[in-house]
Design an enzyme around this catalytic site. Structure first.
Site, mmCIF file in Angstrom:
data_model
loop_
_atom_site.group_PDB
_atom_site.id
_atom_site.type_symbol
_atom_site.label_atom_id
_atom_site.label_comp_id
_atom_site.label_asym_id
_atom_site.label_seq_id
_atom_site.Cartn_x
_atom_site.Cartn_y
_atom_site.Cartn_z
ATOM 1 N N LYS A 208 0.793 -1.181 -0.209
ATOM 2 C CA LYS A 208 0.603 -0.034 0.178
ATOM 3 C C LYS A 208 0.719 1.061 0.338
ATOM 4 O O LYS A 208 0.438 2.852 -0.184
ATOM 5 C CB LYS A 208 -0.947 -0.166 1.586
HETATM 6 N N1 PMP Z 1 -3.059 -7.120 1.089
HETATM 7 C C1 PMP Z 1 -2.574 -6.403 2.733
HETATM 8 C C2 PMP Z 1 -1.926 -7.085 3.420
HETATM 9 C C3 PMP Z 1 -3.572 -5.230 2.127
HETATM 10 O O1 PMP Z 1 -3.500 -4.670 3.601
HETATM 11 C C4 PMP Z 1 -4.344 -4.843 1.020
HETATM 12 C C5 PMP Z 1 -5.023 -3.129 1.017
HETATM 13 N N2 PMP Z 1 -5.681 -3.059 2.194
HETATM 14 C C6 PMP Z 1 -4.489 -5.814 -0.187
HETATM 15 C C7 PMP Z 1 -3.550 -7.023 0.253
HETATM 16 C C8 PMP Z 1 -5.686 -5.883 -1.300
HETATM 17 O O2 PMP Z 1 -4.934 -4.623 -2.145
HETATM 18 P P1 PMP Z 1 -5.723 -3.594 -3.413
HETATM 19 O O3 PMP Z 1 -6.510 -2.431 -2.233
HETATM 20 O O4 PMP Z 1 -4.480 -2.954 -4.006
HETATM 21 O O5 PMP Z 1 -6.835 -4.820 -3.399
#
Ligand code: PMP
Length: 353
Positions: free
Chosen positions: A62
């Protein structure tokens, strides 16, 4: 935009890196190593690879999203010196926004469900965020953390125009655009285009959809799969067009009850709902046998990568994401009593420590 990215990645536009010095935190985000997952590769006969995103400066994928959203807002003039960044997040986006914000001179106000890991809350507070913990309620409830963040920014702007910027990671498509330009391009370049499938879970959908767009633009035959945690409605949406959720999961930051703007029109070929009993043992095994300590969403991603590799058959190359580190969930993922309570297998070595 290409030139901005090139500058951030400390290359000149001809692709030659004139120095090895990263000017600031933003320049150290991205270009994570693409590593081979040994067990996942051996059991499938495929080459299963993963981008080690926990090696970003804020410890998760992120950081990329935070940087992409901030650069976009700066270029539009909605974020300028003195503006406070306001966001609703499961934690990692808040950490990314706070750290990139610190390096650029912005303060942050972060709304977060109180159920998220103590380690993420502590990291946010330590980094200087104004953390507002709110009850964990569904998106349709006006008290949901994302709505509270949006309303707080609106109230600040009503009192003092331009004093707040709501980052809006779920519905601001600068999120997936940045993954398309960076994460997706890196995966294509690092595999020299020898890639048959990409699998990831989705929270906002920015990672999965951004990478999917970048890869499909190069080769439409590359299979894109959603690895969805139990309790999320996205797998059923991809498979049947209906948002139906069953079960639950201890994973954080992934899964959704709705289709966000970042997830809409996603070029996804197939989807699976992954139970914790399948994903969590993969995390335990990975740290003891390969030395990578990762969080719950990475376990869901690896489980999906193994399923896609088995489906395509031996000899294929599959890429996935290690989104953050296991230390961010130590008190849950590596706690035998907690796992037992959730009816998730506890490895023998964990009982002994
Ligand atoms: N894994 C973790 C640990 C996250 O914090 C997030 C985002 N909230 C994601 C995966 C998913 O990523 P995205 O928001 O780009 O779908």
């Amino acid at each position: 935009m290409a030139e901005i990215a090139a500058t951030l990645y400390n290359r000149n536009v001809n692709g030659i890196n004139p120095t090895k010095i990263s000017e600031d935190l933003s320049a150290a985000i991205g270009h994570t190593p693409l590593i081979k997952l040994r067990h996942a590769s051996e059991v499938t006969g495929c080459q299963v690879l993963a981008k080690a995103e926990m090696l970003n400066p804020g410890g998760s994928i992120k950081d990329r999203t935070a940087l992409g959203l901030i650069l976009d807002a700066e270029s539009r003039g909605t974020l300028k010196p003195g503006t406070v960044i306001v966001e609703g997040t499961a934690g990692n986006t808040g950490i990314g926004l706070t750290l990139v914000g610190a390096s650029k001179g912005y303060r942050t106000i972060i709304f977060m469900p109180e159920t998220q890991s103590k380690e993420k809350i502590d990291t946010l507070r330590m980094s200087g965020a104004d953390v507002r913990l709110v009850p964990a309620v569904p998106y349709k409830n006006p008290s949901n953390y994302a709505h509270q963040a949006r309303r707080a920014a609106e109230a600040m702007n009503a009192a003092h125009p331009g004093s707040a910027w709501f980052a809006d990671q779920f519905d601001n498509t600068a999120n997936r655009d940045w993954h398309e330009k960076t994460t997706g391009v890196e995966i294509w370049e690092e595999t020299h285009g020898k890639i048959d499938g990409f699998v990831a879970s989705a929270g906002t959908g920015g990672t999965l959809v951004g990478v999917a767009r970048a890869l499909k633009a190069q080769n439409a035959n590359i299979k894109i799969a959603l690895s969805d945690p139990a309790g999320s409605a996205l797998a059923s949406f991809v498979e049947k067009g209906e948002l139906i959720a069953t079960g639950n999961s201890i994973s954080e930051g992934i899964g959704s009850s709705r289709v966000t703007a970042n997830f809409a029109d996603a070029p996804i070929d197939l989807a699976w709902s992954i139970p914790d009993t399948e994903s969590v043992p993969l995390i335990h095994r990975l740290v003891r046998e390969e030395g990578w300590c990762v969080g719950g969403s990475s376990g869901v991603n690896i489980a999906g990568a193994i399923r896609l590799a088995r489906m395509l058959g031996p000899g294929h190359t599959i890429v996935t994401i290690l989104a953050d580190a296991g230390t961010r969930y130590q008190a849950k993922l590596f706690n035998a009593a907690f796992l037992r309570e959730k009816e998730i297998p506890v490895p023998d070595w964990m009982n002994a420590v």
